[in-house]
Scaffold this motif. Structure first.
Motif, PDB file in Angstrom:
ATOM      1  N   ASN A   1      13.679   8.896  66.790  1.00  0.00           N
ATOM      2  CA  ASN A   1      14.497   7.678  66.864  1.00  0.00           C
ATOM      3  C   ASN A   1      14.370   6.932  68.180  1.00  0.00           C
ATOM      4  O   ASN A   1      14.697   5.744  68.248  1.00  0.00           O
ATOM      5  N   HIS A   2      13.897   7.602  69.242  1.00  0.00           N
ATOM      6  CA  HIS A   2      13.951   6.970  70.560  1.00  0.00           C
ATOM      7  C   HIS A   2      12.652   7.029  71.351  1.00  0.00           C
ATOM      8  O   HIS A   2      12.488   6.246  72.293  1.00  0.00           O
ATOM      9  N   ALA A   3      11.733   7.919  71.019  1.00  0.00           N
ATOM     10  CA  ALA A   3      10.483   8.014  71.769  1.00  0.00           C
ATOM     11  C   ALA A   3       9.424   7.101  71.153  1.00  0.00           C
ATOM     12  O   ALA A   3       9.165   7.175  69.943  1.00  0.00           O
ATOM     13  N   GLU A   4       8.833   6.262  71.971  1.00  0.00           N
ATOM     14  CA  GLU A   4       7.820   5.340  71.467  1.00  0.00           C
ATOM     15  C   GLU A   4       6.550   6.110  71.073  1.00  0.00           C
ATOM     16  O   GLU A   4       6.108   7.009  71.772  1.00  0.00           O
ATOM     17  N   ASN A   5       5.992   5.715  69.934  1.00  0.00           N
ATOM     18  CA  ASN A   5       4.716   6.255  69.455  1.00  0.00           C
ATOM     19  C   ASN A   5       4.736   7.780  69.283  1.00  0.00           C
ATOM     20  O   ASN A   5       3.710   8.450  69.461  1.00  0.00           O
TER      21      ASN A   5
ATOM     22  N   GLU B   1       9.397  20.860  72.475  1.00  0.00           N
ATOM     23  CA  GLU B   1       9.919  21.013  73.833  1.00  0.00           C
ATOM     24  C   GLU B   1       9.116  20.201  74.839  1.00  0.00           C
ATOM     25  O   GLU B   1       9.682  19.526  75.716  1.00  0.00           O
ATOM     26  N   GLN B   2       7.806  20.249  74.731  1.00  0.00           N
ATOM     27  CA  GLN B   2       6.964  19.464  75.637  1.00  0.00           C
ATOM     28  C   GLN B   2       7.222  17.972  75.465  1.00  0.00           C
ATOM     29  O   GLN B   2       7.286  17.219  76.455  1.00  0.00           O
ATOM     30  N   GLN B   3       7.392  17.534  74.223  1.00  0.00           N
ATOM     31  CA  GLN B   3       7.632  16.121  73.959  1.00  0.00           C
ATOM     32  C   GLN B   3       8.999  15.680  74.484  1.00  0.00           C
ATOM     33  O   GLN B   3       9.135  14.574  75.025  1.00  0.00           O
ATOM     34  N   VAL B   4      10.018  16.535  74.333  1.00  0.00           N
ATOM     35  CA  VAL B   4      11.352  16.195  74.835  1.00  0.00           C
ATOM     36  C   VAL B   4      11.338  16.099  76.356  1.00  0.00           C
ATOM     37  O   VAL B   4      11.899  15.159  76.945  1.00  0.00           O
ATOM     38  N   GLU B   5      10.679  17.049  77.020  1.00  0.00           N
ATOM     39  CA  GLU B   5      10.625  17.014  78.476  1.00  0.00           C
ATOM     40  C   GLU B   5       9.899  15.767  78.966  1.00  0.00           C
ATOM     41  O   GLU B   5      10.352  15.108  79.920  1.00  0.00           O
ATOM     42  N   ALA B   6       8.784  15.451  78.336  1.00  0.00           N
ATOM     43  CA  ALA B   6       8.047  14.247  78.742  1.00  0.00           C
ATOM     44  C   ALA B   6       8.877  12.989  78.506  1.00  0.00           C
ATOM     45  O   ALA B   6       8.886  12.065  79.331  1.00  0.00           O
ATOM     46  N   PHE B   7       9.604  12.967  77.398  1.00  0.00           N
ATOM     47  CA  PHE B   7      10.454  11.811  77.090  1.00  0.00           C
ATOM     48  C   PHE B   7      11.545  11.641  78.139  1.00  0.00           C
ATOM     49  O   PHE B   7      11.771  10.535  78.646  1.00  0.00           O
ATOM     50  N   LEU B   8      12.209  12.711  78.491  1.00  0.00           N
ATOM     51  CA  LEU B   8      13.297  12.621  79.460  1.00  0.00           C
ATOM     52  C   LEU B   8      12.787  12.244  80.849  1.00  0.00           C
ATOM     53  O   LEU B   8      13.475  11.540  81.613  1.00  0.00           O
ATOM     54  N   GLN B   9      11.599  12.700  81.182  1.00  0.00           N
ATOM     55  CA  GLN B   9      11.051  12.423  82.510  1.00  0.00           C
ATOM     56  C   GLN B   9      10.507  11.006  82.649  1.00  0.00           C
ATOM     57  O   GLN B   9      10.354  10.509  83.768  1.00  0.00           O
ATOM     58  N   ASN B  10      10.260  10.351  81.510  1.00  0.00           N
ATOM     59  CA  ASN B  10       9.606   9.039  81.569  1.00  0.00           C
ATOM     60  C   ASN B  10      10.414   7.923  80.925  1.00  0.00           C
ATOM     61  O   ASN B  10       9.918   6.798  80.779  1.00  0.00           O
TER      62      ASN B  10
END
Length: 322
Positions: free
Chosen positions: A64-68, A115-124
């Motif tokens: 719902n919130h991470a682009e692409n 988990e990797q995708q969530v961390e990258a999303f939160l960091q960026n």
């Protein structure tokens, strides 16, 4: 509203990593075959818990919130949706143990990927209040499933007649504390919460509630006291029971709390450490509402006592695994 402080993101990431690791720590003793067990329609396989908690972050945050964002699998929603009917068709809970694919290895790969995708999303991504709230709900949700992982795994292993021990033994000396009674007067009070950052919808809003006078014990019912109830014919006297409860006692042939069994005159109970002798001083657990209600007047050991002198055990855990 945005939280600009990087400290908020770091704290959220720390909580995310800690809670996700704790889930894996709970499953450490399991072998591959163990992840698929579903001994009752009321429990879920460990593999499903691992996947479902991961699906929550993927479904409500990444998709719902991470682009692409690219899904790990197009089948995740069909497999791991529990009761979110707005998110699509729900696979029956009673049949979760029949789904052998994706494999256990693929389930762990799914967790790692999300988990990797969530961390990258939160960091960026700027941390909005909406994202922070969704992450909090997701982490609370995972901690709830950690409890279910333990209770479901225990029930699944309890079906095995060899009483397998899957975690190391630990011993603790337990002595029941003296029981005292705390008395409360009747009156109008407020219950519930208006906290929208984390609370469930059935906890909101704060509202008025009338409390009748009551007394509550400072310690719960002990195994010793419940043993006395059993030995006094508690499971054989219909007069103690609500009618529906008595029907279940007869139908299910209940004679003691769940996991209890008697050997040479001694009560034992199954735990994840194997079959252990029941400690009389510990609180009684794994009994149902009906068993608590049947715990008779005159025992002077129930956890809840009404002003009229009748007793009910309120501080004991339920028998059924939800």
């Amino acid at each position: 509203m945005e939280y600009t402080a990087s400290a908020a993101v770091e704290k959220l990431l720390e909580n995310f990593r800690t809670i996700r690791r704790q889930t894996l720590h709970i499953t450490t003793p399991l072998e591959t075959e163990d992840y698929m067990m579903q001994a009752s329609p009321d429990v879920s396989p460990a593999k499903w818990h691992l996947a479902h908690t991961t699906w929550f972050f993927e479904q409500f945050i990444l998709k719902n919130h991470a682009e692409n964002y690219e899904e790990f699998s197009k089948d995740s929603n069909a497999l791991y949706n529990s009761y979110y009917e707005t998110q699509g068709k729900i696979f029956p809970k009673s049949q979760r143990g029949l789904i052998s694919r994706p494999t256990v290895a693929e389930t762990f790969a799914y967790r790692d990927y999300v988990e990797q995708q969530v961390e990258a999303f939160l960091q960026n991504t700027p941390l909005t209040e909406e994202i922070a709230d969704l992450m909090e709900v997701g982490l609370q949700h995972e901690q709830q499933h950690q409890e279910l992982l333990i209770t479901d795994t225990k029930y699944n292993f309890s079906i095995n007649p060899t009483n397998p021990a899957i975690i190391p033994e630990h011993f603790s000396e337990t002595t029941a504390a003296p029981r005292e009674w705390l008395t409360f007067e009747e009156g109008l009070t407020e219950i519930g919460t208006n906290n929208i950052h984390f609370s469930f919808d059935n906890e909101r809003p704060v509202h008025k509630y009338w409390i009748h006078p009551f007394s509550i014990a400072t310690v719960p019912v002990t195994n010793r006291e419940y043993m006395n109830f059993i030995e006094d014919g508690g499971y054989k006297e219909a007069g103690y029971w609500l009618s529906e409860g008595w029907s279940i006692v007869k139908q299910e042939q209940w004679e003691a709390p769940l996991y209890w069994e008697k050997h040479e005159g001694e009560w034992y109970a199954y735990s994840l450490q194997g079959l252990k002798k029941v400690n009389p001083e510990e609180p009684v657990t794994h009994i149902s509402y009906y068993e608590a209600d049947a715990f008779p007047d005159g025992q002077a050991s129930a956890s809840l006592q009404n002003r009229n002198g009748s007793t009910r055990s309120a501080d004991i855990l339920q028998r059924d695994i939800l």
